[in-house]
Design a protein around this motif. Structure first.
Motif, PDB file in Angstrom:
ATOM      1  N   PRO A  79       0.954  -1.311  -0.075  1.00  0.00           N
ATOM      2  CA  PRO A  79      -0.067   0.025  -0.044  1.00  0.00           C
ATOM      3  C   PRO A  79       0.810   1.228   0.086  1.00  0.00           C
ATOM      4  O   PRO A  79       2.021   1.222   0.881  1.00  0.00           O
ATOM      5  N   ILE A  80       0.508   2.510  -0.510  1.00  0.00           N
ATOM      6  CA  ILE A  80       0.942   3.625  -0.719  1.00  0.00           C
ATOM      7  C   ILE A  80       0.346   4.501   0.136  1.00  0.00           C
ATOM      8  O   ILE A  80      -1.021   4.689  -0.095  1.00  0.00           O
ATOM      9  N   VAL A  81       0.769   5.054   1.379  1.00  0.00           N
ATOM     10  CA  VAL A  81      -0.056   6.051   2.035  1.00  0.00           C
ATOM     11  C   VAL A  81       0.793   7.248   2.114  1.00  0.00           C
ATOM     12  O   VAL A  81       1.784   7.305   2.576  1.00  0.00           O
ATOM     13  N   ASN A  82       0.309   8.473   1.821  1.00  0.00           N
ATOM     14  CA  ASN A  82       0.818   9.587   1.811  1.00  0.00           C
ATOM     15  C   ASN A  82      -0.198  10.556   2.483  1.00  0.00           C
ATOM     16  O   ASN A  82      -1.043  10.887   1.740  1.00  0.00           O
ATOM     17  N   ASN A  83      -0.020  11.039   3.768  1.00  0.00           N
ATOM     18  CA  ASN A  83      -0.902  12.099   4.315  1.00  0.00           C
ATOM     19  C   ASN A  83      -2.242  11.493   4.431  1.00  0.00           C
ATOM     20  O   ASN A  83      -2.354  10.609   5.313  1.00  0.00           O
ATOM     21  N   HIS A  84      -3.165  12.053   3.992  1.00  0.00           N
ATOM     22  CA  HIS A  84      -4.456  11.487   4.039  1.00  0.00           C
ATOM     23  C   HIS A  84      -5.138  10.647   2.803  1.00  0.00           C
ATOM     24  O   HIS A  84      -6.353  10.565   2.622  1.00  0.00           O
ATOM     25  N   LYS A  85      -4.175  10.358   1.954  1.00  0.00           N
ATOM     26  CA  LYS A  85      -4.730   9.532   0.799  1.00  0.00           C
ATOM     27  C   LYS A  85      -3.678   8.065   0.873  1.00  0.00           C
ATOM     28  O   LYS A  85      -2.652   8.045   1.331  1.00  0.00           O
ATOM     29  N   ALA A  86      -4.617   7.009   0.568  1.00  0.00           N
ATOM     30  CA  ALA A  86      -3.945   5.595   0.397  1.00  0.00           C
ATOM     31  C   ALA A  86      -4.249   5.179  -0.847  1.00  0.00           C
ATOM     32  O   ALA A  86      -5.498   5.222  -1.221  1.00  0.00           O
ATOM     33  N   VAL A  87      -3.362   4.524  -1.379  1.00  0.00           N
ATOM     34  CA  VAL A  87      -3.765   3.575  -2.858  1.00  0.00           C
ATOM     35  C   VAL A  87      -3.192   2.530  -2.288  1.00  0.00           C
ATOM     36  O   VAL A  87      -2.009   2.000  -2.134  1.00  0.00           O
ATOM     37  N   VAL A  88      -4.044   1.128  -2.527  1.00  0.00           N
ATOM     38  CA  VAL A  88      -4.132  -0.083  -2.218  1.00  0.00           C
ATOM     39  C   VAL A  88      -4.422  -1.069  -3.314  1.00  0.00           C
ATOM     40  O   VAL A  88      -5.418  -0.844  -4.071  1.00  0.00           O
ATOM     41  N   SER A  89      -3.534  -1.872  -3.772  1.00  0.00           N
ATOM     42  CA  SER A  89      -3.749  -2.918  -4.704  1.00  0.00           C
ATOM     43  C   SER A  89      -3.639  -4.380  -4.166  1.00  0.00           C
ATOM     44  O   SER A  89      -3.036  -4.364  -3.355  1.00  0.00           O
ATOM     45  N   GLY A  90      -4.082  -5.032  -4.834  1.00  0.00           N
ATOM     46  CA  GLY A  90      -4.167  -6.388  -4.429  1.00  0.00           C
ATOM     47  C   GLY A  90      -5.145  -7.247  -5.181  1.00  0.00           C
ATOM     48  O   GLY A  90      -5.534  -7.203  -6.446  1.00  0.00           O
ATOM     49  N   HIS A  91      -5.628  -8.233  -4.573  1.00  0.00           N
ATOM     50  CA  HIS A  91      -6.630  -9.300  -5.216  1.00  0.00           C
ATOM     51  C   HIS A  91      -7.695  -9.926  -4.002  1.00  0.00           C
ATOM     52  O   HIS A  91      -7.143  -9.943  -3.118  1.00  0.00           O
ATOM     53  N   PHE A  92      -8.807  -9.839  -4.588  1.00  0.00           N
ATOM     54  CA  PHE A  92      -9.650 -10.875  -3.566  1.00  0.00           C
ATOM     55  C   PHE A  92      -9.374 -12.272  -3.989  1.00  0.00           C
ATOM     56  O   PHE A  92      -9.165 -12.663  -5.171  1.00  0.00           O
ATOM     57  N   THR A  93      -9.421 -13.098  -2.940  1.00  0.00           N
ATOM     58  CA  THR A  93      -9.351 -14.319  -3.136  1.00  0.00           C
ATOM     59  C   THR A  93     -10.499 -15.098  -3.667  1.00  0.00           C
ATOM     60  O   THR A  93     -11.622 -14.594  -3.349  1.00  0.00           O
ATOM     61  N   PRO A  94     -10.572 -16.149  -4.137  1.00  0.00           N
ATOM     62  CA  PRO A  94     -11.825 -16.895  -4.634  1.00  0.00           C
ATOM     63  C   PRO A  94     -12.820 -17.120  -3.607  1.00  0.00           C
ATOM     64  O   PRO A  94     -12.492 -17.284  -2.598  1.00  0.00           O
ATOM     65  N   PHE A  95     -13.885 -17.054  -3.978  1.00  0.00           N
ATOM     66  CA  PHE A  95     -15.110 -17.100  -3.180  1.00  0.00           C
ATOM     67  C   PHE A  95     -16.393 -17.604  -3.752  1.00  0.00           C
ATOM     68  O   PHE A  95     -16.312 -17.750  -4.783  1.00  0.00           O
ATOM     69  N   LYS A  96     -17.408 -18.053  -2.931  1.00  0.00           N
ATOM     70  CA  LYS A  96     -18.511 -18.670  -3.349  1.00  0.00           C
ATOM     71  C   LYS A  96     -19.681 -17.734  -2.808  1.00  0.00           C
ATOM     72  O   LYS A  96     -19.836 -17.351  -1.863  1.00  0.00           O
ATOM     73  N   TRP A  97     -20.467 -17.729  -3.821  1.00  0.00           N
ATOM     74  CA  TRP A  97     -21.824 -16.897  -3.769  1.00  0.00           C
ATOM     75  C   TRP A  97     -23.041 -17.907  -4.085  1.00  0.00           C
ATOM     76  O   TRP A  97     -23.076 -18.203  -5.270  1.00  0.00           O
ATOM     77  N   GLY A  98     -23.628 -18.195  -3.046  1.00  0.00           N
ATOM     78  CA  GLY A  98     -24.704 -19.301  -3.298  1.00  0.00           C
ATOM     79  C   GLY A  98     -24.083 -20.530  -3.777  1.00  0.00           C
ATOM     80  O   GLY A  98     -23.113 -20.987  -3.115  1.00  0.00           O
TER      81      GLY A  98
END
Length: 154
Positions: free
Chosen positions: A87-106
């Motif tokens: 993550p990049i956090v500078n003062n009052h802003k943050a930019v975060v990248s990544g990925h959600f892991t696989p999941f099941k919906w219904g």
């Protein structure tokens, strides 16, 4: 005689409490067990914009309904719900990248999804705006009927 002193050795990094707030925010989100603790990171008037899906959510109650962590249709397929990349956090802003892991919906299983999130925090360290770009699989977004986030442009 010429002294060659790197400027970086003269600079000290200012402590930024928002780095710890952002790290804790994603730690709580990752476990998906304490919605009230998660919502405590948000200001009462926070806005979440999902650019791809065209959702604009305003206020904590709307966020509670949107996240819907108690919905029995959602099932994690791994211990963690997301993976964060530097993550990049500078003062009052943050930019975060990544990925959600696989999941099941219904009965439907969804693959991992890349995301980038921009957070804006107020002076108290509460999130006042969250903007998400999530690479949803095509069966999660109907591009013919989704809301148009371009309508928010002024």
């Amino acid at each position: 005689m010429i002294l060659n002193i790197p400027l970086s050795s003269c600079q000290t990094e200012e402590p930024n409490p928002n780095k710890e707030i952002v790290a804790e925010f994603f730690k709580v989100f990752n476990k998906r067990q304490d919605l009230e603790r998660f919502l405590d990171f948000y200001d009462d008037t926070a806005v979440l914009e999902d650019i791809i899906n065209g959702d604009r959510i305003e206020g904590k109650q709307a966020l509670r309904d949107f996240f819907d962590w108690s919905n029995p249709d959602f099932k994690l397929l791994q211990e963690n719900s997301l993976v964060i990349k530097e993550p990049i956090v500078n003062n009052h802003k943050a930019v975060v990248s990544g990925h959600f892991t696989p999941f099941k919906w219904g009965d439907t299983e969804f693959e991992a999804m890349h995301f980038t999130t921009l957070l804006t925090l107020n002076e108290s360290g509460k999130i006042i705006k969250q903007v998400d770009w999530i690479n949803y699989p095509s069966n999660l977004v109907n591009y013919d009927t989704r809301k148009n986030s371009n309508a928010w442009l002024k």
